[in-house]
Structure formats: structure tokens, C-alpha cells
Design an enzyme around this catalytic site. Sequence first.
Site, PDB file in Angstrom:
ATOM      1  N   GLY A  11       0.810  -1.224   0.000  1.00 42.13           N
ATOM      2  CA  GLY A  11       0.000   0.000   0.000  1.00 42.13           C
ATOM      3  C   GLY A  11       0.835   1.262   0.000  1.00 42.13           C
ATOM      4  N   LEU A  13       3.013   4.083  -2.623  1.00 45.16           N
ATOM      5  CA  LEU A  13       2.541   4.871  -3.761  1.00 45.16           C
ATOM      6  C   LEU A  13       2.165   4.007  -4.960  1.00 45.16           C
ATOM      7  CD1 LEU A  13       5.046   7.869  -3.674  1.00 45.16           C
ATOM      8  CD2 LEU A  13       2.609   7.912  -3.085  1.00 45.16           C
ATOM      9  N   ALA A  14       3.010   3.036  -5.301  1.00 49.04           N
ATOM     10  CA  ALA A  14       2.745   2.231  -6.494  1.00 49.04           C
ATOM     11  C   ALA A  14       1.484   1.386  -6.306  1.00 49.04           C
ATOM     12  CB  ALA A  14       3.948   1.346  -6.814  1.00 49.04           C
ATOM     13  N   GLY A  15       1.396   0.729  -5.150  1.00 52.05           N
ATOM     14  CA  GLY A  15       0.249  -0.142  -4.894  1.00 52.05           C
ATOM     15  C   GLY A  15      -1.052   0.641  -4.838  1.00 52.05           C
ATOM     16  N   SER A 250      17.446  14.770   2.787  1.00 53.90           N
ATOM     17  CA  SER A 250      17.068  14.843   1.382  1.00 53.90           C
ATOM     18  C   SER A 250      18.071  15.569   0.478  1.00 53.90           C
ATOM     19  CB  SER A 250      15.733  15.565   1.293  1.00 53.90           C
ATOM     20  OG  SER A 250      15.411  15.839  -0.042  1.00 53.90           O
ATOM     21  N   ARG A 297      23.595  10.619  -7.319  1.00 53.64           N
ATOM     22  CA  ARG A 297      23.940  10.061  -6.011  1.00 53.64           C
ATOM     23  C   ARG A 297      25.123   9.093  -6.048  1.00 53.64           C
ATOM     24  NH1 ARG A 297      17.608   9.226  -4.238  1.00 53.64           N
ATOM     25  NH2 ARG A 297      17.248  11.439  -3.927  1.00 53.64           N
ATOM     26  N   HIS A 364      20.055   3.108   0.265  1.00 48.54           N
ATOM     27  CA  HIS A 364      18.823   3.873   0.140  1.00 48.54           C
ATOM     28  C   HIS A 364      17.763   3.238  -0.752  1.00 48.54           C
ATOM     29  CE1 HIS A 364      16.286   7.383   0.110  1.00 48.54           C
ATOM     30  NE2 HIS A 364      16.435   7.585  -1.177  1.00 48.54           N
ATOM     31  N   GLU A 402       9.249   0.067  -6.365  1.00 44.71           N
ATOM     32  CA  GLU A 402      10.656  -0.275  -6.118  1.00 44.71           C
ATOM     33  C   GLU A 402      10.908  -1.780  -6.206  1.00 44.71           C
ATOM     34  OE1 GLU A 402      12.403   1.457  -2.582  1.00 44.71           O
ATOM     35  OE2 GLU A 402      14.279   0.357  -2.872  1.00 44.71           O
ATOM     36  N   LEU A 418       9.414   8.691  -6.831  1.00 43.95           N
ATOM     37  CA  LEU A 418       7.989   8.962  -6.633  1.00 43.95           C
ATOM     38  C   LEU A 418       7.294   8.920  -7.985  1.00 43.95           C
ATOM     39  CD1 LEU A 418       7.896  11.765  -3.914  1.00 43.95           C
ATOM     40  CD2 LEU A 418       7.877   9.306  -3.683  1.00 43.95           C
TER      41      LEU A 418
END
Lengths: 604, 250
Positions: A11, A13-15, A250, A297, A364, A402, A418
Amino acid sequence: MAQPRIAVVGGGLAGLMATIRIAEAGVPVDLFSIVPVKRSHSVCAQGGINGAVNVKGEDDSPEIHFYDTVKGGDFLAHQPPARAMCYAAPGIIYLLDRMGVMFNRTAEGFLDFRRFGGTLYNRTAFAGATTGQQMLYALDEQVRRHEAAGLVTKYEQWEYLGMARDGAGRCVGLVALDQRRMTPRAFRADAVMLATGGPGLLFGRTTNSAINSGSATASAYLEGAWYANGEFIQIHPTAIPGEDKLRLMSESARGEGGRVWVPRRKGDPRRPQDIPEAERSYFLEEKYPRYGNLVPRDVASREIHRVCVEEGLGVDGKMMVYLDLTHIPRAELDRKLGGIIEIYEKFTGEDPHTAPMKIFPAVHYSMGGLWVDYERTADGFLDLASPKNHMTNIPGLYAVGECEYQYHGANRLGANSLLSCIYAGQVGGPAAVTWARNQKTAAADVAASVFEESEQRWTRRFAELAQRGGDENAYVLAEELGQSMLENVTIVRHNDRLQATDAKILELAGRWKRAAVLDQSPWANGPLSFLNQLEKMLALARVVTLGALRREESRGSHYKPAAPKRDDARWLRTTIATSSPDGPSFHDEPVDTSLVTPVERKYD
Amino acid sequence: MPRTAIELRIKRQDGPSGPPRWEEFSIPWRAGMNVISCLMEIRKRPVTKQGAKTSPVMWEASCLEEVCGACTMLVNGTPRQSCAALVDGLPEGVITLEPLTRFTVVRDLIVDRSPMFEALKRVRAWIPIDGTYDLGPGPRIAETERELSYAFSRCMTCGCCMEACPQYNGRSEFLGPAPIAQVRLFNAHPTGAMNAHERLEAIMGRGGLVDCGNAQNCVEVCPKEIPLTEAFGELGRQTTVLWLKNLLRR
């Protein structure tokens, strides 16, 4: 055919995005999550979401976003899906805005955008420094609306265990564990969509949440799903240490002007505020004048490693550098970065308004994940009508977010996660609906024995684990796994140490057999559930480690001093691991680079 | 004097029907520890201070950086996120951990906060968008308005305010501070305002805004410093206006 029903596992963002899209198509969804969905790991995303809306008069465009994305990923991402995602990005940001995400605004009331790594454009929409949380809440609210309307049934605090497959191998459902009653139960589903996030816990303490074991993904892999590019693990350059987790600071801190530096003098005992400008080395700005502190990164983490480990200039003699925000006005910091300022103050007791933050690199994100398919169009986008998009190699099993490998190649750009989560859900949801509607036999009509057998298999396994005595503690084994992975399978990789790590994992797998269950309760027994998860984590750790051993080049986040160059002739290939009784067996397949030609990746 | 060992007293309960019991633990101190890392230490060696073998303590946790709300519990009697409870920031002496009291205990420090999520359904805490298809940008919003709303949209549904509220308990009908404050958030949004009356009606009856006793404990404990009482004041005005409108329409 009966009305199809689709199961979404996870649950975040993707789900949630997949759930909304499936419900919107009128198809009922069973939504499984190990935590109430509002507490999913997506809440930790801070800095923002990318989309070339071009509000700063910079002539930004989705095509430039696409180029930055594939270059950022060192050209290992399939280009049509990455391109389709970048073109969809502005629409996604508008959609979230319509859902009520409290994105920061310009003076005129338009959405504001800021800089992020790996690009020269202001392309990142943001809600303070808690963008992931704000987006998750907006999707959570929309899902609740469908739930209230009866289209979504939530199974919160249920854990995915495995698939249910019919005689032909099609995934027709799943087995999940009620974490309170501790009883496995089979569910029928015309498609199962995994959205179970990353495997951070393989590395012990990371920026990930306590729930990111990767065991659901690993279970799918052990049951035959391919795992792609597992060796690509992102090390974020800026986190703060903690005894339970490493908290992210961040990239947006640098997007808003934050500067990374170390004292020029080794072991300089002075307070950072007292070290004059001339005696500081702004090593990223010096080496990369164009991108400066906003190099991708993987580049920044390697530079921090170089400065701290090879040159010995780390703060306090450690792998630690300063991230300096003290030159930015207080009000602006609070308005744009309040969320992380608060975290830093709370967990370190120091004030980033007045003293530079002490930060260091931390595991990460996983660029790798379950292999998923896509259908490209002739002009290099995705065919959105195709049920192939986001389907794994197992018919009827989908993966989004992810937990799958699409979009980011060998290194993910900040604020693209995101985006990829939402885009994957937006594309994967309808693909699963198309698939479900195309099937001749509905899951509802599949023989009951298929589900009974799957359920019984897991019931027997949990009964066996619940009896488990022995002299080992699963949490201690997990800690040892994390230490070994962290030391040997992160920024710098050497073959001998990768081999030793694999031997260590095998040793841990042997000791796992002697791990006691620690808890005899038939109710809400966390240690029992963890014992099952750990075995799966160990299997996945081998995929990551041996994938790294096998790839004899350096690309994106994967860096081997013994093979420091990228080798496109041999390794412009997707690594694919298949589970076998002897561990992972590997093959590789070509990358679709039909849209832009790979070039040397430079940021100076 | 800095600690050398951390002493914990933890209220445990095997299931919803109890009974509760206390167990004591002593673990080695390390710099930078929080309550969660103490619990992690215990599960690696689940033995009480008295040397008796026990099961690992069960607690809920996810993000570990105070943005998900999962790990709320009573730390020395105060409702807060245990991840943000740094040991060195707590007074010397034994650290007491208990589950929240206004919710049903699932096990040990885990409680069932589903009533809060159910309440969000009752108050219709969402923007009723037409669909996820491309309809272009959303409404323009002034940055100052956005800042006010952002304060409310950071609510983690953690339950601290519910725990501190004298009017909220397992038996009362009161929706509680957190769900009511969400009405303020959605009613302020240009699209959400279009059906503001539906949300207001949900908090106008029994269990709604009138049940707030104005003790103001909620704002005291909110880890995100959400101006809850300001929301109640604003919603009081909104409900009064709606009540008058309804009256005149009759």
C-alpha cells in the site's frame, strides 16, 4: 466470465495508484499490506517528484528529462518505458495537485519547482520536505473513497507469503498471513500485483523503513519470478547515523543550495563554523563545476568515499562530511525543508540553521527488482493497451514500484522514484485489468484444490517453523547479514570480498536452520513471521552479491576498482537471476537503447 | 551522570483480553539510542532483568523518523512516537513503556487504531476528483493558504491527540481531534470546498464537534504541532453558518 477481481500487495505509492486505477475501471480490488497503508515506506520520501512542467522559463521538456534519466542510470534502463514515464510526468503532478497534495507554490500560486541531482533544470515539485508522505496521504484518501464505495477491500496487517498457480502455471491468487491470527489463507485473484517495495533490510540499518525486508519479492523470486539487476543498490550520499536506522537528509537540501565540504586539513579540531572559507574543500563543486553538489547520487557517494577513505579528510576521521545550509535564510529553510530540519534537530540535537549538518552515505534504494515486461510502440513509447506492461515472467503476476527493475537502470535520479512508483501503478493497474478480462477461465472458476494445496503448503510450513528450537536468534543472524552486505556490497566492490560475502550468506542460511522461534504465541507472533522472512532475505542477498560478482565492469552504482570502466560491448545487458536449488542462476539480455545512443557519462 | 545501562519497565499483554503484566529489562547503553533500538536489543536476547527467558516484546514500527505514526506508545506516561524518544533525552531512571490506553490492545505495545481510519471515512476526508485521467492542472492556491493547509495535511493518524483527549475513549461516540481536524483541511481546498457541507454534516451530529470539551490537551501532545484547536474554532464557525442556512431553507 465472472467479474474479475485483482489483488494488490503493498500500500505504498505504487500499490495505491494501481488500486485506484483498477477500481476506477470498475474491478474490485483486494489490497494487502503488512502495515496500515498510510504507514507505508513511501512516507519517507522527502524531496519531491520530477516532471518537466517548465515553469521557470528554462525551456525544460520531457525529452530532456528522459535524457537526464537514462544518462543518470548509465544507460542501463530500457529507453521506451523511461521515455513514456517522463512524458507522463507533468500530467501525474497535475493529477496529484488535483487530489489535494499540498505542493509548495510560487508567488503567483502556481506549483513551485526546485533543483535536484543529475539535472540542470528546476524540475522537482515538492511539498515541504515531506513530499512522499503528502503524496501517499492523497492516494490513501482516494483509496479510502473507493473503499467506502465498496470497490476496495483492505487486508491491513496481512503479509504476502506466495502465489497460487493453476496447472498451466498462471498466477490465479495468493496466500497471505494474517499477522494477528497467524493463519495463512489463500485468496483467488485474476491478477496479483506486487508493490512490496525495496529490500533495504538486507543491509541492516539503511534509510529504509523497518518493514522493507524484501521478503515478498524474494518469495516471488523463489517461486520462479526473474529478478533483474539486483546488483544495483543506490547509496544515498547524505544520511545521519542512528542506532535503529539511518535517517535520510534529502537531496533537496542541496537542491535548495546546500553545500558539501570537508576541512582541507586532516583532523582539523575546530568547530565547522570556525573554519574559514579558504580552509574548506567544497570537493563536489571543485571537481564538478557544472553540476556541483547536484551530481547524481552514485557519483556523490563515491566522491565522499574518496575524500574520506582514500584522502583521510572525513570529519572526526570517519566517513562523514559537512552538509552546510547555514547561508540560507531561516524562513526559507523552514518553508522548503522544514521536514528534514525537524528530523535533524530531533535526532541529533543540533540546529542546521546555525551549524553544518554531519552526514554520511547510506543504503537507500534498489534499482534492481522483479523483471517486468513492456510493450513498446513504433515511435518509442509504451503501448498502454497491452497487458504485458509490468507483468513478470509469470503469467498473471505483476510488479510495480521499487520491487521491480524498470525505469532507473544502474542508478536512479533523485525525485524519479515517486514518479516511477506512480507511473508504474498508473500503467500496471490497467494492464492487469486487461489481462484479467482476457482470460478464458476466471480465478473464481479455478478448481478449489489449487487454493487448498497452496494454503496447506504454507500452513504446514508455519506449523513447522512454530516448533523450531535451536541456539540461534534470527535477529542476530539478520544483523550479521546486514554488516557483511554493508561492508562488502555497497560503494566499492572487490571480487574476493563478494565471494566471502556469499560464503557468509551460506553460513547464515545454515545457521538459520538452527534459529529458534523465540515466541510460542498463536497470536500476533512477530518472531515467527520474521523467521520465514529471513530465509527469503538470505536468498535475495545472494542474488545481489553474486550479481555484483558476475558483472565485471563499473556502471552507475556498481563500482569495481579492478574494472573501473563501463564495458558496453559486454555489459550493456540486464542481469537476470533465476532461482534454482543451488542458488541463483544468471543470464542477461540486451537493453533497448534505440532512442538515444549511450555516451560516456560526465558531469564536470 | 550518563547511563551505563538502560532500565526498562514494559507493560505486556498477550492478547486483547489481557491480563496485562509488567516485565523489566536491562540493556547496555550506547550513544544515540532511542526507545526502538532498546526494543531491538531485547529481541536479540529476550531475557528479563531477573534473568528469566521471555518472548520478544511486540511493537509497531515503520519509518522510524516520525513521519508514519506507527510506533506511538506511552513513553514514561506520555503519548509519543517511540522512534523519536531518544534515551539520552529522557530523565534518568527507569523508562516505562505502555500501549496507548484509548484503543484496544492487540499485543504488548501494539494497539488497534482502525477506529481512526474508520472516522476518516465518516468525515469524507478526501477530494472527490472526477477521475485519474488527464484534466490539466489543479486550482491555483496562494502559498500562504498552502502553508496553513500543509500543517493539517501532516497528520499521521498516530493517535497521540486521541490518547490525550478526555472526551475520547473506546466507548464514547466522539470522533476525536485528528479526524475532525481533517475536515478543516479538505474544506479549505478549492475543490474540496464544493462539498464542504457533507463533511460539516458528518461532524454536526452526536460524536462530532460539539462533543469536544475544549480541554486543549490534543495540541499539547501533537508531535507535528498541528493547530487542532484552531481548526475546531474555524469548523465551529462553518457548522454554525451551515446550520443557519439549513434553518432558513426549511
